[in-house]
Design a protein around this motif. Structure first.
Motif, PDB file in Angstrom:
ATOM      1  N   GLY A   1       0.829  -1.081   0.020  1.00 23.37           N
ATOM      2  CA  GLY A   1       0.009  -0.056  -0.005  1.00 23.37           C
ATOM      3  C   GLY A   1       0.937   1.221   0.088  1.00 23.37           C
ATOM      4  O   GLY A   1       0.250   2.430   0.056  1.00 23.37           O
ATOM      5  N   LEU A   2       2.315   0.993  -0.014  1.00 25.86           N
ATOM      6  CA  LEU A   2       3.117   2.325  -0.231  1.00 25.86           C
ATOM      7  C   LEU A   2       3.255   2.728  -1.584  1.00 25.86           C
ATOM      8  O   LEU A   2       3.304   1.797  -2.575  1.00 25.86           O
ATOM      9  N   SER A   3       3.465   4.009  -1.539  1.00 25.19           N
ATOM     10  CA  SER A   3       3.863   4.497  -3.089  1.00 25.19           C
ATOM     11  C   SER A   3       5.219   4.161  -3.278  1.00 25.19           C
ATOM     12  O   SER A   3       5.989   3.644  -2.175  1.00 25.19           O
ATOM     13  N   ASP A   4       5.772   4.336  -4.472  1.00 23.88           N
ATOM     14  CA  ASP A   4       7.118   4.086  -4.745  1.00 23.88           C
ATOM     15  C   ASP A   4       7.965   4.743  -4.038  1.00 23.88           C
ATOM     16  O   ASP A   4       9.054   4.514  -3.676  1.00 23.88           O
ATOM     17  N   GLU A   5       7.788   6.245  -3.796  1.00 24.35           N
ATOM     18  CA  GLU A   5       8.659   7.119  -3.111  1.00 24.35           C
ATOM     19  C   GLU A   5       8.684   6.605  -1.640  1.00 24.35           C
ATOM     20  O   GLU A   5       9.768   6.696  -1.020  1.00 24.35           O
ATOM     21  N   GLU A   6       7.314   6.200  -1.034  1.00 31.48           N
ATOM     22  CA  GLU A   6       7.457   5.835   0.307  1.00 31.48           C
ATOM     23  C   GLU A   6       8.286   4.614   0.697  1.00 31.48           C
ATOM     24  O   GLU A   6       8.905   4.383   1.495  1.00 31.48           O
ATOM     25  N   ALA A   7       7.908   3.677  -0.312  1.00 30.80           N
ATOM     26  CA  ALA A   7       8.742   2.337  -0.234  1.00 30.80           C
ATOM     27  C   ALA A   7      10.364   2.624  -0.370  1.00 30.80           C
ATOM     28  O   ALA A   7      10.946   1.719   0.379  1.00 30.80           O
ATOM     29  N   GLN A   8      10.835   3.415  -1.325  1.00 34.33           N
ATOM     30  CA  GLN A   8      12.184   3.812  -1.285  1.00 34.33           C
ATOM     31  C   GLN A   8      12.765   4.494   0.088  1.00 34.33           C
ATOM     32  O   GLN A   8      13.961   4.197   0.500  1.00 34.33           O
ATOM     33  N   GLU A   9      11.787   5.565   0.551  1.00 33.35           N
ATOM     34  CA  GLU A   9      12.082   6.136   1.724  1.00 33.35           C
ATOM     35  C   GLU A   9      12.265   4.850   2.860  1.00 33.35           C
ATOM     36  O   GLU A   9      13.138   5.208   3.812  1.00 33.35           O
ATOM     37  N   PHE A  10      11.074   4.020   3.061  1.00 38.13           N
ATOM     38  CA  PHE A  10      11.585   3.098   4.031  1.00 38.13           C
ATOM     39  C   PHE A  10      12.807   2.085   3.869  1.00 38.13           C
ATOM     40  O   PHE A  10      13.340   1.776   4.821  1.00 38.13           O
ATOM     41  N   HIS A  11      13.054   1.828   2.594  1.00 36.03           N
ATOM     42  CA  HIS A  11      14.160   1.048   2.090  1.00 36.03           C
ATOM     43  C   HIS A  11      15.323   1.604   2.713  1.00 36.03           C
ATOM     44  O   HIS A  11      16.114   0.913   3.164  1.00 36.03           O
ATOM     45  N   ASN A  12      15.537   3.116   2.514  1.00 38.39           N
ATOM     46  CA  ASN A  12      16.680   3.797   3.290  1.00 38.39           C
ATOM     47  C   ASN A  12      16.816   3.693   4.489  1.00 38.39           C
ATOM     48  O   ASN A  12      17.835   3.412   5.027  1.00 38.39           O
ATOM     49  N   TYR A  13      15.581   3.836   4.939  1.00 36.67           N
ATOM     50  CA  TYR A  13      15.676   3.780   6.666  1.00 36.67           C
ATOM     51  C   TYR A  13      16.114   2.675   7.124  1.00 36.67           C
ATOM     52  O   TYR A  13      16.789   2.250   8.114  1.00 36.67           O
ATOM     53  N   PHE A  14      15.541   1.480   6.419  1.00 34.04           N
ATOM     54  CA  PHE A  14      15.860   0.070   6.864  1.00 34.04           C
ATOM     55  C   PHE A  14      17.273  -0.368   6.787  1.00 34.04           C
ATOM     56  O   PHE A  14      17.911  -0.830   7.464  1.00 34.04           O
TER      57      PHE A  14
END
Length: 75
Positions: free
Chosen positions: A12-25
């Motif tokens: 349910g995340l947008s591509d930008e949100e998924a990339q931001e989450f990936h960076n924090y992870f």
């Protein structure tokens, strides 16, 4: 929501949100790995995982010395 286009992903995340989450992870993973490496080095220096030629008995002299020095201050 009504105005958003369904991206078809399961999170349910947008591509930008998924990339931001990936960076924090990834940042969290790197920090955790560095802390784990430091902890392993400190544990190795405190008590090696593989005993020397005399086994762990050679560590006993160091432990006795530290105990004799520290105990008068504790009691």
């Amino acid at each position: 929501m009504a105005g958003q286009k369904d991206s078809g992903n399961l999170t349910g995340l947008s591509d930008e949100e998924a990339q931001e989450f990936h960076n924090y992870f990834i940042q969290g993973f790197v920090v955790f790995t560095v802390i784990a490496i430091i902890a392993h080095v400190l544990a190795w220096s405190w008590r090696p995982w593989f005993p020397g030629p005399k086994g762990y008995a050679m560590l006993q002299n160091g432990i006795d010395t530290v105990t004799n020095v520290v105990m008068p201050f504790v009691a």
